[in-house]
Design a protein around this motif. Structure first.
Motif, mmCIF file in Angstrom:
data_model
loop_
_atom_site.group_PDB
_atom_site.id
_atom_site.type_symbol
_atom_site.label_atom_id
_atom_site.label_comp_id
_atom_site.label_asym_id
_atom_site.label_seq_id
_atom_site.Cartn_x
_atom_site.Cartn_y
_atom_site.Cartn_z
ATOM 1 N N THR A 261 -22.825 36.336 -10.387
ATOM 2 C CA THR A 261 -23.895 37.081 -11.056
ATOM 3 C C THR A 261 -25.198 36.313 -10.892
ATOM 4 N N ILE A 262 -26.192 36.951 -10.296
ATOM 5 C CA ILE A 262 -27.447 36.278 -9.970
ATOM 6 C C ILE A 262 -28.519 36.589 -11.007
ATOM 7 N N THR A 263 -29.205 35.544 -11.440
ATOM 8 C CA THR A 263 -30.404 35.713 -12.259
ATOM 9 C C THR A 263 -31.604 35.231 -11.449
ATOM 10 N N ILE A 264 -32.776 35.710 -11.813
ATOM 11 C CA ILE A 264 -34.016 35.211 -11.200
ATOM 12 C C ILE A 264 -34.821 34.537 -12.300
ATOM 13 N N ASP A 265 -35.016 33.234 -12.139
ATOM 14 C CA ASP A 265 -35.666 32.419 -13.170
ATOM 15 C C ASP A 265 -36.969 31.840 -12.645
ATOM 16 N N GLU A 266 -37.900 31.618 -13.563
ATOM 17 C CA GLU A 266 -39.211 31.096 -13.194
ATOM 18 C C GLU A 266 -39.349 29.625 -13.567
ATOM 19 N N PHE A 267 -40.023 28.872 -12.692
ATOM 20 C CA PHE A 267 -40.330 27.465 -12.914
ATOM 21 C C PHE A 267 -41.820 27.258 -12.669
ATOM 22 N N LEU A 268 -42.354 26.192 -13.217
ATOM 23 C CA LEU A 268 -43.775 25.845 -13.052
ATOM 24 C C LEU A 268 -44.668 27.001 -13.483
ATOM 25 N N VAL B 167 -42.900 29.193 -9.143
ATOM 26 C CA VAL B 167 -41.653 29.191 -8.388
ATOM 27 C C VAL B 167 -40.685 30.158 -9.048
ATOM 28 N N ARG B 168 -40.075 31.021 -8.234
ATOM 29 C CA ARG B 168 -39.034 31.938 -8.705
ATOM 30 C C ARG B 168 -37.742 31.586 -7.978
ATOM 31 N N LEU B 169 -36.647 31.606 -8.723
ATOM 32 C CA LEU B 169 -35.410 31.060 -8.187
ATOM 33 C C LEU B 169 -34.227 31.957 -8.507
ATOM 34 N N LYS B 170 -33.525 32.368 -7.444
ATOM 35 C CA LYS B 170 -32.248 33.041 -7.636
ATOM 36 C C LYS B 170 -31.177 31.995 -7.920
ATOM 37 N N GLN B 171 -30.403 32.216 -9.000
ATOM 38 C CA GLN B 171 -29.377 31.264 -9.384
ATOM 39 C C GLN B 171 -28.117 31.998 -9.829
ATOM 40 N N ASP B 172 -26.989 31.336 -9.636
ATOM 41 C CA ASP B 172 -25.725 31.865 -10.127
ATOM 42 C C ASP B 172 -25.685 31.660 -11.640
ATOM 43 N N LYS B 173 -25.520 32.747 -12.367
ATOM 44 C CA LYS B 173 -25.528 32.675 -13.829
ATOM 45 C C LYS B 173 -24.487 31.696 -14.361
ATOM 46 N N ASP B 174 -23.339 31.607 -13.694
ATOM 47 C CA ASP B 174 -22.244 30.771 -14.183
ATOM 48 C C ASP B 174 -22.005 29.535 -13.327
ATOM 49 N N ASN C 193 -29.807 24.950 -4.700
ATOM 50 C CA ASN C 193 -30.504 26.203 -4.372
ATOM 51 C C ASN C 193 -31.951 25.987 -3.938
ATOM 52 N N GLY C 194 -32.305 24.728 -3.671
ATOM 53 C CA GLY C 194 -33.604 24.423 -3.074
ATOM 54 C C GLY C 194 -34.743 24.185 -4.036
ATOM 55 N N VAL C 195 -34.471 24.073 -5.323
ATOM 56 C CA VAL C 195 -35.532 24.053 -6.326
ATOM 57 C C VAL C 195 -36.508 22.899 -6.132
ATOM 58 N N VAL C 196 -36.025 21.711 -5.762
ATOM 59 C CA VAL C 196 -36.932 20.564 -5.600
ATOM 60 C C VAL C 196 -37.967 20.859 -4.513
ATOM 61 N N LEU C 197 -37.516 21.397 -3.402
ATOM 62 C CA LEU C 197 -38.433 21.680 -2.298
ATOM 63 C C LEU C 197 -39.432 22.775 -2.664
ATOM 64 N N PHE C 198 -38.977 23.785 -3.395
ATOM 65 C CA PHE C 198 -39.890 24.868 -3.755
ATOM 66 C C PHE C 198 -40.936 24.404 -4.771
ATOM 67 N N CYS C 199 -40.530 23.518 -5.688
ATOM 68 C CA CYS C 199 -41.504 22.958 -6.641
ATOM 69 C C CYS C 199 -42.515 22.073 -5.919
ATOM 70 N N LEU C 200 -42.046 21.307 -4.947
ATOM 71 C CA LEU C 200 -42.967 20.477 -4.169
ATOM 72 C C LEU C 200 -43.907 21.350 -3.355
ATOM 73 N N LEU D 40 -26.905 29.572 1.063
ATOM 74 C CA LEU D 40 -27.330 30.968 1.174
ATOM 75 C C LEU D 40 -28.362 31.317 0.107
ATOM 76 N N LEU D 41 -28.137 30.837 -1.132
ATOM 77 C CA LEU D 41 -29.118 31.064 -2.193
ATOM 78 C C LEU D 41 -30.443 30.378 -1.871
ATOM 79 N N ALA D 42 -30.364 29.156 -1.339
ATOM 80 C CA ALA D 42 -31.581 28.430 -0.966
ATOM 81 C C ALA D 42 -32.365 29.206 0.086
ATOM 82 N N GLU D 43 -31.662 29.797 1.045
ATOM 83 C CA GLU D 43 -32.343 30.574 2.083
ATOM 84 C C GLU D 43 -32.983 31.835 1.494
ATOM 85 N N GLU D 44 -32.314 32.467 0.530
ATOM 86 C CA GLU D 44 -32.911 33.624 -0.142
ATOM 87 C C GLU D 44 -34.129 33.202 -0.958
ATOM 88 N N ASN D 45 -34.014 32.050 -1.626
ATOM 89 C CA ASN D 45 -35.148 31.544 -2.401
ATOM 90 C C ASN D 45 -36.306 31.139 -1.502
#
Length: 243
Positions: free
Chosen positions: A2-9, A13-20, A50-57, A77-82
Protein backbone atom coordinates in the motif's frame (compact mmCIF):
# COMPACT_ATOMS: atom_id res chain seq x y z
CA UNK A 1 2.05 -3.06 -0.99
CA UNK A 2 0.00 0.00 0.00
CA UNK A 3 1.61 3.23 -1.18
CA UNK A 4 1.31 6.61 0.49
CA UNK A 5 2.65 9.91 -0.83
CA UNK A 6 4.30 11.94 1.92
CA UNK A 7 5.82 15.41 1.93
CA UNK A 8 9.23 16.43 3.29
CA UNK A 9 10.95 19.82 3.57
CA UNK A 10 7.64 21.63 3.71
CA UNK A 11 6.47 20.03 0.46
CA UNK A 12 9.67 20.54 -1.54
CA UNK A 13 10.06 16.75 -1.66
CA UNK A 14 7.24 14.27 -2.26
CA UNK A 15 7.86 10.62 -1.59
CA UNK A 16 6.06 7.42 -2.45
CA UNK A 17 6.45 4.98 0.44
CA UNK A 18 5.18 1.58 1.45
CA UNK A 19 2.67 2.18 4.23
CA UNK A 20 3.79 -0.95 6.08
CA UNK A 21 7.44 -1.13 4.98
CA UNK A 22 10.55 1.05 5.12
CA UNK A 23 9.60 4.67 5.68
CA UNK A 24 11.86 7.71 5.74
CA UNK A 25 12.34 9.62 8.99
CA UNK A 26 13.93 12.88 10.10
CA UNK A 27 17.25 10.99 10.24
CA UNK A 28 17.34 10.99 6.43
CA UNK A 29 16.59 14.71 6.22
CA UNK A 30 19.28 15.53 8.79
CA UNK A 31 21.76 13.34 6.94
CA UNK A 32 21.06 15.12 3.67
CA UNK A 33 21.57 18.48 5.37
CA UNK A 34 25.04 17.45 6.54
CA UNK A 35 26.45 16.63 3.07
CA UNK A 36 28.95 19.32 2.15
CA UNK A 37 28.34 19.26 -1.60
CA UNK A 38 28.68 21.94 -4.22
CA UNK A 39 27.14 22.24 -7.68
CA UNK A 40 28.36 19.59 -10.10
CA UNK A 41 29.59 17.16 -7.44
CA UNK A 42 28.93 13.43 -7.59
CA UNK A 43 27.11 11.74 -4.70
CA UNK A 44 26.74 8.06 -3.78
CA UNK A 45 24.06 7.10 -1.24
CA UNK A 46 24.76 3.60 0.09
CA UNK A 47 21.57 1.91 1.29
CA UNK A 48 19.44 4.55 -0.39
CA UNK A 49 16.05 2.96 0.30
CA UNK A 50 13.39 5.00 -1.52
CA UNK A 51 15.90 7.74 -2.31
CA UNK A 52 14.86 10.32 0.27
CA UNK A 53 18.39 11.53 1.12
CA UNK A 54 19.18 12.29 -2.51
CA UNK A 55 15.86 14.03 -3.12
CA UNK A 56 16.31 16.22 -0.03
CA UNK A 57 19.81 17.11 -1.17
CA UNK A 58 18.54 17.86 -4.69
CA UNK A 59 15.92 20.22 -3.24
CA UNK A 60 18.76 22.24 -1.71
CA UNK A 61 21.19 22.11 -4.61
CA UNK A 62 20.61 21.34 -8.27
CA UNK A 63 23.01 19.98 -10.90
CA UNK A 64 24.41 17.12 -8.82
CA UNK A 65 25.42 13.74 -10.22
CA UNK A 66 23.56 11.45 -7.81
CA UNK A 67 23.63 7.65 -7.50
CA UNK A 68 21.70 5.52 -5.01
CA UNK A 69 22.52 1.90 -4.17
CA UNK A 70 20.19 -0.58 -2.50
CA UNK A 71 19.77 -4.35 -2.26
CA UNK A 72 15.95 -4.37 -2.31
CA UNK A 73 14.34 -4.34 -5.75
CA UNK A 74 11.02 -2.96 -4.48
CA UNK A 75 12.77 0.00 -2.84
CA UNK A 76 14.82 0.68 -5.96
CA UNK A 77 11.59 0.72 -7.99
CA UNK A 78 10.07 3.19 -5.51
CA UNK A 79 13.22 5.32 -5.71
CA UNK A 80 12.91 5.42 -9.50
CA UNK A 81 9.25 6.46 -9.23
CA UNK A 82 10.21 9.12 -6.70
CA UNK A 83 12.91 10.28 -9.09
CA UNK A 84 10.20 11.15 -11.62
CA UNK A 85 7.85 12.53 -8.97
CA UNK A 86 10.51 15.03 -7.87
CA UNK A 87 11.75 15.84 -11.40
CA UNK A 88 15.17 14.61 -10.36
CA UNK A 89 17.91 12.94 -12.42
CA UNK A 90 19.41 10.43 -10.00
CA UNK A 91 20.50 6.92 -10.98
CA UNK A 92 19.51 3.95 -8.82
CA UNK A 93 21.42 0.67 -8.77
CA UNK A 94 20.19 -2.68 -7.48
CA UNK A 95 23.20 -4.39 -5.90
CA UNK A 96 24.51 -5.77 -2.61
CA UNK A 97 27.12 -4.17 -0.35
CA UNK A 98 27.70 -7.62 1.21
CA UNK A 99 28.82 -8.83 -2.24
CA UNK A 100 30.91 -5.67 -2.90
CA UNK A 101 28.28 -4.20 -5.27
CA UNK A 102 30.33 -4.96 -8.35
CA UNK A 103 28.31 -2.56 -10.51
CA UNK A 104 30.21 0.19 -8.68
CA UNK A 105 33.61 -1.44 -9.12
CA UNK A 106 36.28 1.21 -9.65
CA UNK A 107 33.91 4.15 -9.36
CA UNK A 108 34.65 7.01 -6.97
CA UNK A 109 32.55 10.00 -5.95
CA UNK A 110 33.02 13.46 -4.43
CA UNK A 111 30.75 12.46 -1.54
CA UNK A 112 29.57 9.14 -0.12
CA UNK A 113 26.68 9.22 2.33
CA UNK A 114 25.01 6.41 4.25
CA UNK A 115 22.37 5.60 6.83
CA UNK A 116 23.45 2.00 7.54
CA UNK A 117 21.28 -0.76 9.03
CA UNK A 118 21.23 -0.11 12.80
CA UNK A 119 20.10 -3.34 14.40
CA UNK A 120 21.65 -6.70 15.17
CA UNK A 121 21.13 -9.68 17.50
CA UNK A 122 17.61 -10.62 16.49
CA UNK A 123 15.75 -7.32 16.92
CA UNK A 124 13.43 -8.31 14.09
CA UNK A 125 10.54 -6.31 12.76
CA UNK A 126 7.47 -7.93 11.25
CA UNK A 127 7.75 -6.55 7.74
CA UNK A 128 10.35 -8.20 5.47
CA UNK A 129 11.25 -4.89 3.82
CA UNK A 130 11.94 -3.35 7.23
CA UNK A 131 13.92 -6.38 8.37
CA UNK A 132 16.32 -6.09 5.44
CA UNK A 133 16.55 -2.29 5.67
CA UNK A 134 17.20 -2.07 9.42
CA UNK A 135 19.25 -5.17 10.33
CA UNK A 136 22.93 -5.66 9.60
CA UNK A 137 23.84 -8.03 6.77
CA UNK A 138 27.57 -7.37 7.23
CA UNK A 139 29.53 -5.73 10.02
CA UNK A 140 29.42 -1.95 10.36
CA UNK A 141 33.19 -1.92 9.82
CA UNK A 142 32.87 -3.64 6.44
CA UNK A 143 29.99 -1.35 5.46
CA UNK A 144 32.08 1.74 6.27
CA UNK A 145 35.12 0.40 4.43
CA UNK A 146 32.96 -0.26 1.36
CA UNK A 147 31.77 3.37 1.47
CA UNK A 148 35.23 4.83 1.93
CA UNK A 149 36.78 2.96 -1.00
CA UNK A 150 34.36 4.78 -3.29
CA UNK A 151 35.43 8.29 -2.17
CA UNK A 152 37.77 10.18 -4.46
CA UNK A 153 40.74 12.22 -3.18
CA UNK A 154 39.51 15.24 -1.24
CA UNK A 155 35.99 13.83 -1.10
CA UNK A 156 33.82 13.45 1.98
CA UNK A 157 32.05 10.75 3.95
CA UNK A 158 28.83 11.43 5.89
CA UNK A 159 27.08 8.89 8.12
CA UNK A 160 24.25 8.86 10.64
CA UNK A 161 24.05 6.15 13.28
CA UNK A 162 23.33 5.38 16.91
CA UNK A 163 25.56 6.94 19.56
CA UNK A 164 26.42 3.51 20.99
CA UNK A 165 28.12 2.62 17.70
CA UNK A 166 30.58 5.54 17.87
CA UNK A 167 33.59 3.50 19.13
CA UNK A 168 33.08 0.99 16.30
CA UNK A 169 32.71 3.79 13.75
CA UNK A 170 35.88 5.57 14.87
CA UNK A 171 37.81 2.31 14.91
CA UNK A 172 36.72 1.56 11.34
CA UNK A 173 37.60 5.07 10.16
CA UNK A 174 41.05 4.87 11.81
CA UNK A 175 41.91 2.17 9.25
CA UNK A 176 41.18 4.48 6.32
CA UNK A 177 42.73 7.61 4.82
CA UNK A 178 39.91 9.82 6.08
CA UNK A 179 40.82 12.79 8.26
CA UNK A 180 38.97 15.81 9.61
CA UNK A 181 36.73 13.39 11.49
CA UNK A 182 33.85 15.32 12.99
CA UNK A 183 31.13 13.97 15.31
CA UNK A 184 27.86 15.84 15.78
CA UNK A 185 25.61 14.46 18.54
CA UNK A 186 21.87 14.79 17.92
CA UNK A 187 19.77 15.30 21.05
CA UNK A 188 16.01 15.34 21.48
CA UNK A 189 16.26 18.28 23.89
CA UNK A 190 18.87 19.90 26.09
CA UNK A 191 18.07 17.57 29.01
CA UNK A 192 18.52 14.25 27.21
CA UNK A 193 21.66 12.40 26.05
CA UNK A 194 22.35 11.91 22.37
CA UNK A 195 20.90 8.79 20.77
CA UNK A 196 22.02 9.60 17.23
CA UNK A 197 25.22 11.01 15.77
CA UNK A 198 26.32 12.37 12.43
CA UNK A 199 29.93 11.54 11.56
CA UNK A 200 31.81 13.27 8.75
CA UNK A 201 35.31 12.97 7.34
CA UNK A 202 37.43 14.09 4.39
CA UNK A 203 39.65 11.86 2.29
CA UNK A 204 43.34 12.63 2.74
CA UNK A 205 42.88 15.41 5.29
CA UNK A 206 45.32 15.67 8.21
CA UNK A 207 43.10 17.88 10.35
CA UNK A 208 42.39 16.54 13.86
CA UNK A 209 39.25 14.97 15.27
CA UNK A 210 36.50 17.37 16.38
CA UNK A 211 33.58 16.68 18.72
CA UNK A 212 30.92 19.31 18.03
CA UNK A 213 28.39 20.57 20.53
CA UNK A 214 25.06 18.70 20.37
CA UNK A 215 22.47 19.72 17.82
CA UNK A 216 19.17 20.13 19.68
CA UNK A 217 16.06 19.01 17.80
CA UNK A 218 13.21 19.89 20.16
CA UNK A 219 12.30 22.80 22.41
CA UNK A 220 11.97 22.28 26.15
CA UNK A 221 8.27 21.45 25.82
CA UNK A 222 9.32 18.29 23.95
CA UNK A 223 6.86 18.89 21.10
CA UNK A 224 8.00 21.80 18.97
CA UNK A 225 11.18 21.75 16.93
CA UNK A 226 13.89 24.28 17.71
CA UNK A 227 14.26 27.13 15.23
CA UNK A 228 17.45 25.56 13.88
CA UNK A 229 15.79 22.17 13.40
CA UNK A 230 12.84 23.83 11.63
CA UNK A 231 15.23 25.48 9.16
CA UNK A 232 16.61 22.05 8.25
CA UNK A 233 13.53 19.84 8.46
CA UNK A 234 10.98 22.26 6.98
CA UNK A 235 13.03 24.58 4.78
CA UNK A 236 15.83 22.27 3.66
CA UNK A 237 18.77 24.39 4.76
CA UNK A 238 22.24 22.90 5.16
CA UNK A 239 23.34 21.92 8.65
CA UNK A 240 26.43 24.12 8.42
CA UNK A 241 24.27 27.15 7.62
CA UNK A 242 22.27 26.95 10.84
CA UNK A 243 24.60 25.18 13.29
Amino acid sequence: MTITIDEFLGGKVRLKQDKDGYRATSDSVLLASAIQAKEGDSILDVGTGNGVVLFCLNARMANLDMTGLDVQSDLVLLAEENNKLNACNATFILDDVAKNAMQLHGRQFHHVVTNPPFYRNGRWRLNEQQKIAFHECISLKKWIHFCVKHIRAGGTFTLIHQMEALPEILNALSETALGSIEVIPLVKNIKTPAKRIIVRGKMGSKKPFVLREPFVLHAENGRDYTHEAELILRQGMALDMVF
